[in-house]
Design a protein around this motif. Structure first.
Motif, PDB file in Angstrom:
ATOM      1  N   TYR A  33       0.818  -1.214   0.000  1.00  0.00           N
ATOM      2  CA  TYR A  33       0.000   0.000   0.000  1.00  0.00           C
ATOM      3  C   TYR A  33       0.853   1.267   0.000  1.00  0.00           C
ATOM      4  N   GLN A  34       2.025   1.194   0.609  1.00  0.00           N
ATOM      5  CA  GLN A  34       2.933   2.341   0.541  1.00  0.00           C
ATOM      6  C   GLN A  34       3.353   2.612  -0.901  1.00  0.00           C
ATOM      7  N   GLN A  35       3.584   1.537  -1.650  1.00  0.00           N
ATOM      8  CA  GLN A  35       3.964   1.693  -3.053  1.00  0.00           C
ATOM      9  C   GLN A  35       2.824   2.304  -3.859  1.00  0.00           C
ATOM     10  N   LEU A  36       1.594   1.856  -3.625  1.00  0.00           N
ATOM     11  CA  LEU A  36       0.451   2.434  -4.332  1.00  0.00           C
ATOM     12  C   LEU A  36       0.287   3.911  -3.984  1.00  0.00           C
ATOM     13  N   ASP A  37       0.523   4.253  -2.720  1.00  0.00           N
ATOM     14  CA  ASP A  37       0.452   5.647  -2.278  1.00  0.00           C
ATOM     15  C   ASP A  37       1.464   6.493  -3.049  1.00  0.00           C
ATOM     16  N   ARG A  38       2.688   5.991  -3.193  1.00  0.00           N
ATOM     17  CA  ARG A  38       3.728   6.738  -3.908  1.00  0.00           C
ATOM     18  C   ARG A  38       3.418   6.862  -5.403  1.00  0.00           C
ATOM     19  N   GLN A  39       2.784   5.841  -5.947  1.00  0.00           N
ATOM     20  CA  GLN A  39       2.605   5.760  -7.390  1.00  0.00           C
ATOM     21  C   GLN A  39       1.386   6.546  -7.890  1.00  0.00           C
ATOM     22  N   TYR A  40       0.333   6.659  -7.053  1.00  0.00           N
ATOM     23  CA  TYR A  40      -0.931   7.231  -7.525  1.00  0.00           C
ATOM     24  C   TYR A  40      -1.385   8.376  -6.616  1.00  0.00           C
ATOM     25  N   ASP A  41      -1.754   9.491  -7.250  1.00  0.00           N
ATOM     26  CA  ASP A  41      -2.268  10.624  -6.491  1.00  0.00           C
ATOM     27  C   ASP A  41      -3.654  10.351  -5.919  1.00  0.00           C
ATOM     28  N   GLN A  42      -4.368   9.381  -6.488  1.00  0.00           N
ATOM     29  CA  GLN A  42      -5.718   9.067  -6.019  1.00  0.00           C
ATOM     30  C   GLN A  42      -5.709   8.110  -4.830  1.00  0.00           C
ATOM     31  N   ALA A  43      -4.534   7.787  -4.320  1.00  0.00           N
ATOM     32  CA  ALA A  43      -4.403   6.838  -3.211  1.00  0.00           C
ATOM     33  C   ALA A  43      -3.643   7.480  -2.063  1.00  0.00           C
ATOM     34  N   LYS A  44      -4.047   7.121  -0.856  1.00  0.00           N
ATOM     35  CA  LYS A  44      -3.364   7.667   0.319  1.00  0.00           C
ATOM     36  C   LYS A  44      -3.391   6.638   1.442  1.00  0.00           C
ATOM     37  N   LEU A  45      -2.218   6.355   2.002  1.00  0.00           N
ATOM     38  CA  LEU A  45      -2.096   5.452   3.142  1.00  0.00           C
ATOM     39  C   LEU A  45      -1.792   6.287   4.378  1.00  0.00           C
ATOM     40  N   ILE A  46      -2.601   6.134   5.424  1.00  0.00           N
ATOM     41  CA  ILE A  46      -2.385   6.904   6.646  1.00  0.00           C
ATOM     42  C   ILE A  46      -2.355   5.982   7.856  1.00  0.00           C
ATOM     43  N   GLU A  47      -1.690   6.447   8.903  1.00  0.00           N
ATOM     44  CA  GLU A  47      -1.718   5.759  10.184  1.00  0.00           C
ATOM     45  C   GLU A  47      -2.833   6.367  11.032  1.00  0.00           C
ATOM     46  N   ILE A  48      -3.698   5.516  11.575  1.00  0.00           N
ATOM     47  CA  ILE A  48      -4.851   6.033  12.320  1.00  0.00           C
ATOM     48  C   ILE A  48      -4.755   5.777  13.814  1.00  0.00           C
ATOM     49  N   GLY A  49      -3.672   5.157  14.254  1.00  0.00           N
ATOM     50  CA  GLY A  49      -3.508   4.915  15.673  1.00  0.00           C
ATOM     51  C   GLY A  49      -2.609   3.726  15.929  1.00  0.00           C
ATOM     52  N   LYS A  50      -2.379   3.450  17.194  1.00  0.00           N
ATOM     53  CA  LYS A  50      -1.551   2.324  17.591  1.00  0.00           C
ATOM     54  C   LYS A  50      -2.396   1.062  17.752  1.00  0.00           C
ATOM     55  N   THR A  51      -1.732  -0.081  17.750  1.00  0.00           N
ATOM     56  CA  THR A  51      -2.371  -1.356  18.050  1.00  0.00           C
ATOM     57  C   THR A  51      -1.756  -1.926  19.321  1.00  0.00           C
ATOM     58  N   ASP A  52      -2.340  -2.964  19.848  1.00  0.00           N
ATOM     59  CA  ASP A  52      -1.839  -3.543  21.093  1.00  0.00           C
ATOM     60  C   ASP A  52      -0.413  -4.076  20.963  1.00  0.00           C
ATOM     61  N   VAL A  53      -0.003  -4.417  19.768  1.00  0.00           N
ATOM     62  CA  VAL A  53       1.349  -4.950  19.586  1.00  0.00           C
ATOM     63  C   VAL A  53       2.375  -3.836  19.394  1.00  0.00           C
ATOM     64  N   GLY A  54       1.913  -2.578  19.340  1.00  0.00           N
ATOM     65  CA  GLY A  54       2.819  -1.448  19.211  1.00  0.00           C
ATOM     66  C   GLY A  54       2.992  -0.933  17.798  1.00  0.00           C
TER      67      GLY A  54
END
Length: 558
Positions: A33-54
């Motif tokens: 998904y990071q690669q798709l984010d870099r490749q396409y302006d219509q795509a965006k990968l974001i961090e929305i918070g932490k998980t229990d595993v860190g």
């Protein structure tokens, strides 16, 4: 034009496409998904918070107009993957679907597509072969998360960091349609794909009628055309599916039940564990793509339906807290099964069930999918909760509930619940001893509240969440999940040998109390033979007995 799946020859291949018995690892998923984010302006990968595993929890957004927030004139569909990482079809399917939509420039114009690449990150990292009945892939994640919680039982109690992050993300997106991708175990049958929709009888009628009369028939038609005739999730009565299927009561602990609290309808996809993994991934791809296409086609209708439902819930006065199956109403569905039979077990020598794949059948089977309200309650004008319960207030705020604080110390007359009875299991379930069978009595009482205590008005679009979470008889209420258990503890007691004289004086001076005591002794032999029980009975009628014992601390202002 070739279907999207057929266009992959020109594209970078996912781990699944390189080896169809593999599912992507956590690193591969996020890297994709990071690669798709870099490749396409219509795509965006974001961090929305932490998980229990860190590790962070990610959200991948697809928007044809490059605007990655929910808007009143655009449908938002949320697709969740890997809540049970041992059921990874959705993970692999959505990786390919996102790429194909971007590469083919086929993003919907009126729909924001939001994909959780993998929700249970801790379970995804805990890779192995824990699902003994499953036909591939070679290895996969584990059902429990880093705290060994089943995250699809956590949506109302929000015990995990994953869920808290999900709730914040959900309230920011405010989706109209939700999909949760899973794999089913249980009986054997021909269907690769089964699913259940949000329980129709729990939805606002506007949403329910559209979902069952328009959306689902069109979805089923699309699935059949793609070679995946669906069936309802195989939750069957009796030994085999031939005896009939039962609709799923997705209470708020589950993902679709949680979404329903906010007038969002959804689907839990269940591909069949014993089908070949490539077929299960393709079925997930086809299902998710079909839902996206229908959201795009009916965008204006879907938006208007949710807006009407939100407005109605703000004014709604009576709310249902629990639903039970109505066995008097029986429908039927076409089911593609295998004939079941019994033979001696090679292990125990006793009779065992098996399904004969050389004897497929197609027949109508009974389907019970009508639920009726078991417990209903009229909402108060507001609830009042002391600031002594900050975890409760945090839960409410995180789920989009507007709260106010009292500007001054205030004496208020409120309706106070007392918990008179409840049942709890002998063993914990998801880390809790869930209360059921809750009985109440209500008293009107003047209670002192203080500056910065909280007032929660029930004129909000979030009313269903407010009422079902705060009413103690709710099947997944905060009381059911033990958030308020400290009020069940009595803090002050009496010494028998001292209180004996006080009790004797009390019944002597109070004929009505004497009569109550005598009547209870007459009908309850055990009580009549226990001196301490009789003293306790009298003690509870005195001013010394603490009024806060068993008093539920979310008060109703009527």
């Amino acid at each position: 034009m070739l279907p999207l799946m057929a266009q992959t020859k020109q594209l970078v291949l996912s781990p699944f496409e390189r080896d169809s018995n593999q599912t992507a690892t956590y690193a591969q998923i996020i890297g994709w998904y990071q690669q798709l984010d870099r490749q396409y302006d219509q795509a965006k990968l974001i961090e929305i918070g932490k998980t229990d595993v860190g590790k962070p929890l990610h959200l991948f957004l697809l928007a044809a107009d490059k605007q990655f927030t929910s808007r009143p004139n655009r449908v938002t569909i949320l697709i969740n993957n890997g809540i049970h990482p041992g059921e990874p079809e959705g993970i692999d399917a959505c990786m390919m679907l996102a790429r194909d939509l971007l590469k083919a420039n086929k993003l919907p114009k009126n729909t924001l597509v939001a994909i959780v690449p993998v929700y249970n990150v801790g379970g995804c990292l805990n890779r192995g072969v824990s699902r003994v009945n499953q036909n591939g892939p070679e290895s996969y994640g584990f059902r429990g998360n880093a705290r060994n919680l089943n995250l699809n039982r956590d949506f109302i109690k929000a015990q995990s960091e994953n869920t808290r992050a999900f709730q914040r993300m959900y309230q920011a997106l405010k989706p109209q349609v939700f999909v949760d991708n899973h794999t089913s175990d249980g009986a054997d049958y021909q269907h690769v794909l089964t699913y259940f929709a949000t329980q129709k009888d729990k939805l606002h009628p506007t949403l329910s009628s559209y979902m069952i009369q328009t959306f689902q028939p069109e979805l089923d038609k699309a699935l059949i055309e793609k070679g995946f005739p669906p069936a309802p999730y195989v939750n069957h009565q009796g030994d085999t599916p031939e005896n009939g299927l039962i609709g799923y009561n997705d209470t708020p602990r589950y993902s679709t039940g949680y979404a329903a609290l906010f007038n969002c309808f959804g689907f839990t996809l269940e591909t069949h564990m014993w089908k070949a993994y490539p077929a299960r991934v393709k079925a997930s791809y086809v299902f998710d793509e079909a839902v996206i296409r229908l959201c795009e086609r009916d965008a204006s209708t879907i938006l208007a339906n949710q807006q009407r439902a939100n407005a109605a819930v703000q004014k709604q006065t009576t709310f249902s807290l629990n639903y039970i199956l109505d066995r008097s109403k029986i429908d039927s569905v076409t089911f593609l099964g295998y004939q079941a039979a019994y033979k001696p077990s090679n292990v125990s020598g006793l009779k065992r069930l098996y399904y004969d794949r050389t004897k497929p059948y197609t027949k109508r089977v009974p389907y019970l999918n009508n639920f009726v309200a078991d417990i209903q309650v009229n909402k108060p004008a507001a609830y009042i909760i002391s600031q002594a319960w900050p975890d409760i207030i945090s839960q409410l705020k995180r789920n989009g509930v507007a709260v106010q604080t009292l500007p001054n110390d205030t004496l208020m007359t409120v309706a106070a619940y007392y918990i008179t009875d409840y049942k709890s299991p002998p063993r914990p379930y998801e880390g809790h001893f869930v209360h059921t069978g809750v009985k109440l009595r209500t008293e009107s009482q003047p209670i002192q509240f203080y500056k910065d205590d909280y007032l929660i008005h029930t004129n909000q679009a979030t009313n269903r969440y407010i009422v079902e979470a705060l009413e103690p008889q709710g099947v997944d209420s905060f009381f059911a999940w033990n958030f308020f258990d400290s009020v069940l503890d009595q803090k002050e007691y009496f010494a028998d040998y001292i209180f004996e004289d006080t009790a004797a004086d009390l019944v002597k001076r109070n004929p009505a109390l004497r009569k109550q005591l005598d009547e209870k002794r007459a009908v309850d032999k055990t009580f009549a033979e226990q001196a301490d029980a009789q003293l306790n009975f009298i003690y509870r009628q005195t001013p010394y007995y603490e009024k806060s014992h068993n008093r539920y601390p979310a008060y109703r202002l009527d």
